[in-house]
Design an enzyme around this catalytic site. Sequence first.
Site, PDB file in Angstrom:
ATOM      1  N   SER A  14      68.383 128.556 124.878  1.00  0.00           N
ATOM      2  CA  SER A  14      69.912 127.381 123.906  1.00  0.00           C
ATOM      3  C   SER A  14      68.827 126.328 123.416  1.00  0.00           C
ATOM      4  O   SER A  14      69.618 126.578 122.486  1.00  0.00           O
ATOM      5  CB  SER A  14      69.454 126.645 125.456  1.00  0.00           C
ATOM      6  N   GLY A  15      68.392 126.143 123.225  1.00  0.00           N
ATOM      7  CA  GLY A  15      67.186 124.787 121.853  1.00  0.00           C
ATOM      8  C   GLY A  15      66.694 125.931 120.764  1.00  0.00           C
ATOM      9  O   GLY A  15      67.829 125.345 119.434  1.00  0.00           O
ATOM     10  N   GLU A  34      62.661 136.661 118.608  1.00  0.00           N
ATOM     11  CA  GLU A  34      62.392 136.691 121.173  1.00  0.00           C
ATOM     12  C   GLU A  34      61.932 138.297 121.023  1.00  0.00           C
ATOM     13  O   GLU A  34      62.530 139.182 120.149  1.00  0.00           O
ATOM     14  CB  GLU A  34      64.051 136.549 120.879  1.00  0.00           C
ATOM     15  N   CYS A  42      69.124 129.938 130.022  1.00  0.00           N
ATOM     16  CA  CYS A  42      69.726 129.543 130.939  1.00  0.00           C
ATOM     17  C   CYS A  42      70.276 130.608 131.135  1.00  0.00           C
ATOM     18  O   CYS A  42      71.261 131.155 132.174  1.00  0.00           O
ATOM     19  CB  CYS A  42      70.590 128.904 129.911  1.00  0.00           C
ATOM     20  N   CYS A  47      70.206 129.171 134.877  1.00  0.00           N
ATOM     21  CA  CYS A  47      71.849 128.216 134.840  1.00  0.00           C
ATOM     22  C   CYS A  47      73.102 129.357 135.136  1.00  0.00           C
ATOM     23  O   CYS A  47      73.792 129.165 135.961  1.00  0.00           O
ATOM     24  CB  CYS A  47      72.522 127.100 134.726  1.00  0.00           C
ATOM     25  N   LYS A  50      72.667 132.367 138.242  1.00  0.00           N
ATOM     26  CA  LYS A  50      72.079 130.877 139.636  1.00  0.00           C
ATOM     27  C   LYS A  50      73.866 130.869 139.910  1.00  0.00           C
ATOM     28  O   LYS A  50      74.404 130.600 140.684  1.00  0.00           O
ATOM     29  CB  LYS A  50      71.444 130.530 139.129  1.00  0.00           C
ATOM     30  N   TYR A 184      65.088 121.778 142.570  1.00  0.00           N
ATOM     31  CA  TYR A 184      66.122 121.910 142.902  1.00  0.00           C
ATOM     32  C   TYR A 184      66.653 123.517 142.580  1.00  0.00           C
ATOM     33  O   TYR A 184      67.213 123.673 143.422  1.00  0.00           O
ATOM     34  CB  TYR A 184      67.217 121.467 141.298  1.00  0.00           C
ATOM     35  N   ILE A 185      65.816 123.988 142.053  1.00  0.00           N
ATOM     36  CA  ILE A 185      65.299 125.790 141.804  1.00  0.00           C
ATOM     37  C   ILE A 185      65.481 125.945 144.016  1.00  0.00           C
ATOM     38  O   ILE A 185      66.266 126.491 144.065  1.00  0.00           O
ATOM     39  CB  ILE A 185      64.517 125.526 141.234  1.00  0.00           C
ATOM     40  N   GLU A 188      68.755 124.847 145.756  1.00  0.00           N
ATOM     41  CA  GLU A 188      69.624 125.902 145.489  1.00  0.00           C
ATOM     42  C   GLU A 188      69.880 127.472 146.050  1.00  0.00           C
ATOM     43  O   GLU A 188      70.735 127.403 146.534  1.00  0.00           O
ATOM     44  CB  GLU A 188      69.853 126.261 143.624  1.00  0.00           C
ATOM     45  N   LYS A 211      62.527 115.226 145.556  1.00  0.00           N
ATOM     46  CA  LYS A 211      61.978 114.053 144.209  1.00  0.00           C
ATOM     47  C   LYS A 211      62.211 113.895 143.392  1.00  0.00           C
ATOM     48  O   LYS A 211      62.065 114.887 142.307  1.00  0.00           O
ATOM     49  CB  LYS A 211      60.769 114.146 144.562  1.00  0.00           C
ATOM     50  N   ASP A 321      62.777 122.527 126.930  1.00  0.00           N
ATOM     51  CA  ASP A 321      60.895 122.699 127.833  1.00  0.00           C
ATOM     52  C   ASP A 321      59.376 123.593 127.561  1.00  0.00           C
ATOM     53  O   ASP A 321      58.658 122.779 128.417  1.00  0.00           O
ATOM     54  CB  ASP A 321      61.339 124.316 128.784  1.00  0.00           C
ATOM     55  N   THR A 329      69.264 122.580 130.119  1.00  0.00           N
ATOM     56  CA  THR A 329      69.788 123.430 128.738  1.00  0.00           C
ATOM     57  C   THR A 329      70.214 122.301 127.972  1.00  0.00           C
ATOM     58  O   THR A 329      70.228 122.474 126.826  1.00  0.00           O
ATOM     59  CB  THR A 329      70.727 124.439 129.625  1.00  0.00           C
ATOM     60  N   ARG A 337      70.076 120.541 118.192  1.00  0.00           N
ATOM     61  CA  ARG A 337      70.798 120.252 117.187  1.00  0.00           C
ATOM     62  C   ARG A 337      70.454 118.878 116.410  1.00  0.00           C
ATOM     63  O   ARG A 337      70.841 118.837 114.734  1.00  0.00           O
ATOM     64  CB  ARG A 337      72.366 119.706 117.735  1.00  0.00           C
ATOM     65  N   HIS A 455      95.687 110.147 143.340  1.00  0.00           N
ATOM     66  CA  HIS A 455      95.456 110.243 144.482  1.00  0.00           C
ATOM     67  C   HIS A 455      96.705 111.470 144.988  1.00  0.00           C
ATOM     68  O   HIS A 455      97.761 112.046 144.621  1.00  0.00           O
ATOM     69  CB  HIS A 455      96.141 109.163 144.944  1.00  0.00           C
ATOM     70  N   GLU A 460      89.316 110.029 143.074  1.00  0.00           N
ATOM     71  CA  GLU A 460      89.772 108.459 142.948  1.00  0.00           C
ATOM     72  C   GLU A 460      88.906 107.028 143.769  1.00  0.00           C
ATOM     73  O   GLU A 460      89.020 105.929 143.620  1.00  0.00           O
ATOM     74  CB  GLU A 460      90.907 108.129 143.893  1.00  0.00           C
TER      75      GLU A 460
END
Length: 466
Positions: A14-15, A34, A42, A47, A50, A184-185, A188, A211, A321, A329, A337, A455, A460
Site C-alpha cells: 500500500s505505502g 516486489e 492488505c 484486510c 479478511k 485485532y487479528i 477478528e 489491549k 509497517d 493500510t 503520498r 431517524h 443518530e
Amino acid sequence: MTFDYDLFVIGAGSGGLAAAKRAASYGAKVAIAENDLVGGTCVIRGCVPKKLMVYGSHFPALFEDAAGYGWQVGKAELNWEHFITSIDKEVRRLSQLHISFLEKAGVELIPGRAILVDPHTVEVGDGLRPTVGHRKITADKILIAVGGRPAKPDLPGMEYGITSNEIFHLKAQPKHIAIIGAGYIGTEFACIMRGLGSQVTQITRGDKILKGFDDDIRTEIQEGMTNHGIRIIQNTVVTAVEQVPEGLKISISGETQEPIIADVFLVATGRTPNVDGLGLEKAGIDVVESSVEGPGYSTTNAIAVNEYSQTSQPNIFAVGDVTDRINLTPVAIGEGRAFADSEFGSKRREFSHQTVPTAVFSNPEASTVGLTEAEARAKLGDAVTIYRTKFRPMYHSFTGKQERTMMKLVVDGNTDKVLGAHMVGENAAEIIQGVAIAVKMGATKKDFDATVGIHPSSAEEFVTMR
C-alpha cells in the site's frame, strides 16, 4: 552523479504503491521492486481477503434473522472450497489491477527481491539464487516499504501453528480452531470462524481482549463474542503444542490448566517489520528496538524515521509497517503520498498520525477515533466528561437476539471539544468514518448536539446523547 532512477521503491504494498505513483505524477523516473504478488499485505493476505471472510461469516446469522421477519429459509451449507477459491481469485484480480495502475502511472515494476548495497544502490534478484539473475540499480532516493510479517513466540511446537498468512488457504474448514493472541487479528478471525460454524477457543494472556482500545469497547466485544459461543480463556499462556491422534494438543498455563485439542491452531501474537536481510547496515540505516512481553517473545527491530519518513540516511526513506508507527493500510498510503509530495512535488508536509480512525471487524464490530477514556483522563483528569449510550438496535426487534450497540463520546469538559468517539455494534466502521471527520476538525459536543439525526438509525445516537 547520474542515477538509473530518481526514486527506487522496495516493496509494492500500500505505502510503496502510493508513493511510486504520486512521485511519477510529478515527473520522477520511478521503479518499484516486489518479490511477491503486487498489493502487499492488505491486498494479498490482510484486510481485503479478511473482509471478504467477514462478509461470508455473516450469512448464517442473517438466515436466522430472516425467520423473525417471516421468511422461510432452507438448510444452509457452506462450500468451503468455493469460498476460499473465490477469495483467492479476487486477490489475484486486485493484484493485476494494481499492476495496471503502475503501468498507467509510468512506474516500472521489477519482479524480484531488492536489497541495499549502499545508500544509492540496490541489488535485485529472485532471493533464492544469490548469483543468478541479479542486477544492480542506482537511485537518487530510495523508499523502503516492505511491510511486516506475522511473528510467532519461540515455544515448543509453534511450527504446527498457522498464521494470518496461511488461514486464507486452508484446504478444509476447521471443526475446532484454537487461537493464541487477543489483538485485532486474533479477535477478528475468532469471530469469522465462529460465524462460519467452527468451534472457536481464543487464549489471551490478560483478562480482556484488544489491549490498547477503550475499555468499554474491550468489554462489549468480549461479552458479545462469548454470547456468540466463542470460548475465551483469560489470564493464560500457551506453553507447548504437539501433534496427537486427535489433532493438535495445546498445553496452557494459567487459570485453566487442561490442554486444548483442536484441528487448527492460529498464532496471532503480533507482527514484526521485514528488516531482515535488507542490507540496512550497508546503507547506514538506524533501527529502533521494540519487544512484546511474555514467554517466548523476542525483541524486534523497526526502521527509525523522522516526521518526514526520512531514515538516518538522508536520501533513504521508509513508510508503513516496516517503521515503528501505526500499522494500518490508510496510514501507509498517507505516509507514502506525503513523502512523494515532499520530495518530488515541492509540497513539503508531514503526515499526521493524530486522530486516526480504525475498526475491528469482529462480531460485534467496533470502531474508534481519538482518545480512549483512559488516555483522556491521564491528560485531563476529572475535566473529562463521558457520554455513553447502550441499546438494542431496531433491526433485532423481530429476531429474538439480545444484540446490543454501545456508543461513547469522550469530551474535554473545559473546552467542550470531542476528544474521542467509540462504537460497538453493527456498521460501526461505516458510522465512525463520518464521525472521524468531526473529531479531526475539532468539533465540540455542542456541534454534535446541533446536528439533526437521521431517524430511525443507530448513527443518530451520536448526536442525541445527553
